[in-house]
Design a protein around this motif. Sequence first.
Motif, short mmCIF file in Angstrom:
data_model
loop_
_atom_site.label_atom_id
_atom_site.label_comp_id
_atom_site.label_asym_id
_atom_site.label_seq_id
_atom_site.Cartn_x
_atom_site.Cartn_y
_atom_site.Cartn_z
N ARG A 69 0.82 -1.22 0.00
CA ARG A 69 0.00 0.00 0.00
C ARG A 69 0.85 1.27 0.00
O ARG A 69 0.34 2.35 0.27
CB ARG A 69 -0.97 0.02 1.19
CG ARG A 69 -1.86 -1.20 1.28
CD ARG A 69 -2.91 -1.19 0.22
NE ARG A 69 -3.76 -2.36 0.27
CZ ARG A 69 -4.83 -2.55 -0.47
NH1 ARG A 69 -5.19 -1.63 -1.34
NH2 ARG A 69 -5.54 -3.65 -0.38
N PHE A 70 2.13 1.13 -0.30
CA PHE A 70 3.01 2.28 -0.48
C PHE A 70 3.61 2.17 -1.88
O PHE A 70 3.90 1.08 -2.37
CB PHE A 70 4.11 2.32 0.57
CG PHE A 70 3.60 2.53 1.96
CD1 PHE A 70 3.33 3.79 2.43
CD2 PHE A 70 3.37 1.44 2.79
CE1 PHE A 70 2.85 3.98 3.71
CE2 PHE A 70 2.89 1.62 4.07
CZ PHE A 70 2.63 2.89 4.54
N LEU A 71 3.82 3.30 -2.52
CA LEU A 71 4.32 3.27 -3.89
C LEU A 71 5.28 4.43 -4.10
O LEU A 71 4.98 5.58 -3.79
CB LEU A 71 3.16 3.38 -4.88
CG LEU A 71 3.51 3.19 -6.35
CD1 LEU A 71 4.11 1.81 -6.58
CD2 LEU A 71 2.28 3.35 -7.24
N SER A 72 6.47 4.12 -4.59
CA SER A 72 7.44 5.13 -4.99
C SER A 72 7.25 5.39 -6.48
O SER A 72 7.44 4.48 -7.29
CB SER A 72 8.87 4.66 -4.70
OG SER A 72 9.06 4.46 -3.32
N TYR A 73 6.89 6.60 -6.80
CA TYR A 73 6.62 6.94 -8.19
C TYR A 73 7.91 7.29 -8.92
O TYR A 73 8.74 8.04 -8.41
CB TYR A 73 5.65 8.12 -8.28
CG TYR A 73 4.26 7.81 -7.79
CD1 TYR A 73 3.28 7.36 -8.67
CD2 TYR A 73 3.93 7.94 -6.45
CE1 TYR A 73 2.00 7.06 -8.22
CE2 TYR A 73 2.66 7.64 -5.99
CZ TYR A 73 1.70 7.21 -6.88
OH TYR A 73 0.45 6.92 -6.43
N ASP A 74 8.06 6.77 -10.08
CA ASP A 74 9.17 7.12 -10.95
C ASP A 74 8.56 7.44 -12.31
O ASP A 74 8.52 6.61 -13.21
CB ASP A 74 10.16 5.96 -11.04
CG ASP A 74 11.38 6.31 -11.89
OD1 ASP A 74 11.50 7.49 -12.27
OD2 ASP A 74 12.18 5.41 -12.20
N ALA A 75 8.04 8.64 -12.41
CA ALA A 75 7.33 9.05 -13.63
C ALA A 75 8.05 10.24 -14.26
O ALA A 75 8.54 11.12 -13.56
CB ALA A 75 5.88 9.42 -13.31
N GLN A 76 8.10 10.23 -15.56
CA GLN A 76 8.71 11.32 -16.30
C GLN A 76 7.73 11.83 -17.34
O GLN A 76 7.11 11.05 -18.06
CB GLN A 76 10.00 10.87 -16.99
CG GLN A 76 11.09 10.43 -16.03
CD GLN A 76 12.36 10.07 -16.76
OE1 GLN A 76 12.54 10.42 -17.93
NE2 GLN A 76 13.25 9.37 -16.08
N ALA A 77 7.60 13.14 -17.40
CA ALA A 77 6.75 13.76 -18.40
C ALA A 77 7.43 15.05 -18.86
O ALA A 77 7.82 15.88 -18.03
CB ALA A 77 5.37 14.06 -17.83
N LYS A 78 7.60 15.20 -20.14
CA LYS A 78 8.17 16.43 -20.70
C LYS A 78 7.03 17.39 -21.00
O LYS A 78 6.10 17.06 -21.73
CB LYS A 78 8.96 16.13 -21.97
CG LYS A 78 10.20 15.28 -21.71
CD LYS A 78 10.99 15.04 -22.99
CE LYS A 78 12.24 14.22 -22.71
NZ LYS A 78 13.03 14.00 -23.94
N ILE A 79 7.13 18.57 -20.41
CA ILE A 79 6.07 19.57 -20.56
C ILE A 79 6.66 20.80 -21.24
O ILE A 79 7.71 21.30 -20.84
CB ILE A 79 5.48 19.95 -19.19
CG1 ILE A 79 4.86 18.71 -18.53
CG2 ILE A 79 4.43 21.05 -19.34
CD1 ILE A 79 4.38 18.94 -17.12
N GLY A 80 6.00 21.26 -22.27
CA GLY A 80 6.47 22.44 -23.00
C GLY A 80 5.34 23.39 -23.30
O GLY A 80 4.16 23.06 -23.14
N LEU A 81 5.72 24.59 -23.73
CA LEU A 81 4.76 25.62 -24.13
C LEU A 81 4.97 25.93 -25.60
O LEU A 81 5.99 25.56 -26.21
CB LEU A 81 4.96 26.88 -23.28
CG LEU A 81 4.84 26.69 -21.75
CD1 LEU A 81 5.24 27.97 -21.04
CD2 LEU A 81 3.43 26.29 -21.37
#
Length: 793
Positions: A622-634
């Motif tokens: 019930r514990f989770l270490s997130y390893d997420a990547q998202a490239k955000i641009g304008l």
Amino acid sequence: MNNEPTNETEAGMSCEKGFTLIEVVASLVIVGIMAAIAGMGIVTGTRGYLQSKENAHIAQKGQVAMNRIHRELMELTGIAAVNTTDPYVIFDNPVGRQAFALAGGNLRLHRLSAAASDLSGSTGDILTDQVAAFTVSYFKGSQPWTFGEDIDLLSAITVNLGVQRREGSATAVNFTTTIHPRNTNNFGGVPPDSTEPQTLREYGCFVTTSAVPGSAGSRIASVAASWSPWWAALLLAAAITSAMRCVRRRRLRPQQAAAGISGQRGNVLVGLIVTMLVFAAMAAGMVSMTATSTTSQVASNNTSRAYYVAESGFRYAASQYLNALDANGRYGSEDEKNAALESMHSRTYNISGDGGQFQVEIYPHYLTVNGDHILNASVLQSKFSGGQPADFSMPTLGSTAKLSINGNIYSYFTYNQGSGIFNSLSPGLVEPVYDNAVIRPVGMPAASTTMSKNGTLPLAYGFFFPEISGKFRIDGVTYAYKKRNGNVLTDITDANDPDRTFSISVTTATDVIVEPYLQVRTTGTVGQGDLAATREIVYNTPLPGDPEKAFKVEYYDPFDDDQNMAAATYGSFAIGDAGGDSALKVTGLSTSNPLSPKAALIATNSTKLNVNFASAHRFGGRFLSYDAQAKIGLDEPLTAGSWSDFNEEGNAPDGFPKYFAAGIAFRLDQNLNTYGIGFMRGSNEFPPLYDNIGTELVPTDQVPIVTLWQQTGSGASQDWLAYAVLPGSIIFADNAESGNAGWTANTAGDGAEWTLAANRANSGLSAWTTSPTGSYGGYAGSYADGENITLTS
């Protein structure tokens, strides 16, 4: 008439030996007193024994019925129907579809067809009679579970059985048991509340036994059939009648009494002897009844103790497996754990203090490496870390199965079940493998198909899969099934998130890897000789995974199309271009509340992905270490703007929009409560500018930041939790709280001078002003000089 005795008679009496009338009367009085006292004791003892017999009979019936109910419901895999009016429960377990039902005071076990949803056409077998009540309660943790809810939530079943006494007591004897199903993939929880069940103490002696007719323990039934208060009364009556008969004969004919005495020497003595023999027989019967009751109670206690000894054997085996140590005394890997299983198989363990003994038998549904094997070896010697299960077999030709060792897949040409040798591995071992390493059988789908939630998966060969409640892995995701029918796995769900909906395509080349699974049999024995009792417990259980060897599953979406995306909850999106690469572009904002800021909420379609974040959540306790990547641009910078042009939707001096916010939301629930992290630039002025960002989310004004934030109250409240200013964003800053900080006031022009004044501050403690004591006087020529600022980097 001359009543005087003749000389002949007198002479006869004087020479005859016998009892006088007084002696006879005295003897009868003594016998009567003895009979009264002994009779009361014998009748009371017999009644007590019969009451004990009734208690034993009820306890035996209740124990047998509850043991059968407990055994069948513990193995259940699903519930097909329940009824509380005419109490019954229809359920599935490895035996098939069955039901427990109360009808006409009889509790019956029904064997039903696989599709049956009621008891039509089934008479069933009687488990016990005289049933006054039968109730079944279902729980998910401490809360009630309702029929129709997910079976995986069912963590406990409480059964109450009330058995009526034959003697007509208004109070039924209640038996209660709580069962924890072990084949439903439930996650347990706080157990239901329990109350102290009614016992038989109020009825005196409590005897329970599970003996069957003809066995040593069934003597209690034969003795009870031979003795009753009526038999005791008849025996007493016979004895007294025999003695009184002599008296009646003498009182009927006085003239013949003397001659009778002389002609029936010892008649009264014979009656006394018969009476004494009757009392002796009754006493012997009482000893037999007491001994039988004691023997039955000892046998029953040994049966209960044998069950707990067998349960102790299972717990011992589990402890030895989970806490196996390596050569250095550290917690071992799968190799050491398999060695522990092998060492326990078919061994008998004695409990100190004459506590009995248990035997452990291990039957794994997987193989292990037998001995060390070098790199590139093409022959593999295998074994079972225990015994070979009766329902397990590997195909002798490797056209329908493969092997998985340390995550590497191998095909083989032939397999010899007797020697355990796999020949012609392809490829050869890509790394050395060592003794007791796990060999997971790998199945193949029988044809290309789609596997979905609660669906089936036909296999080319499936007899190395467990028959019930097994697990398998495809592309790193673990799935569970409830039953194997031949080569077909049925009722498939995500092993860690049974509610997840999925639909994945598999082909004949898809690897279906069996997860390790054990059948553990423990047999407990207590007592010796005729009083020995034996109980066996069988557990079928998947083995827990090893977190250190968990497969890492990654999801990457290049946004070539939007097939993996769900419809936007708020706003709109499209596939766009970002520097020549595809990207997900937000094209519109919306809100369900006109007073709330507009936003876009876009999520992936979990049914299109073979990735289960909920599984990782549960796998991690019930514990989770997130390893997420998202490239955000304008969008590309446009014309540089100004902060002072009062155009909230315009550009900032850097050419990008003045205000923006974009990032990832996580732990988002159905009520829009969530955490988020993302890029932001907003305004926290009051009254707020129209930047479409809640003021509570903006920790610093008009500065690009990365912020961690939360939303609560079903989306009504937002707050920032932490933030970091992006490097290079701040050109110059002075909060006027640290004195002049290098500023120099100039009195040129109209003579007014800039100064720090606390009474003119709108925020903080001080502010620069030319009017510390009054209104602004139009001092256009005043200014203050600051330090030089380098803009070259």
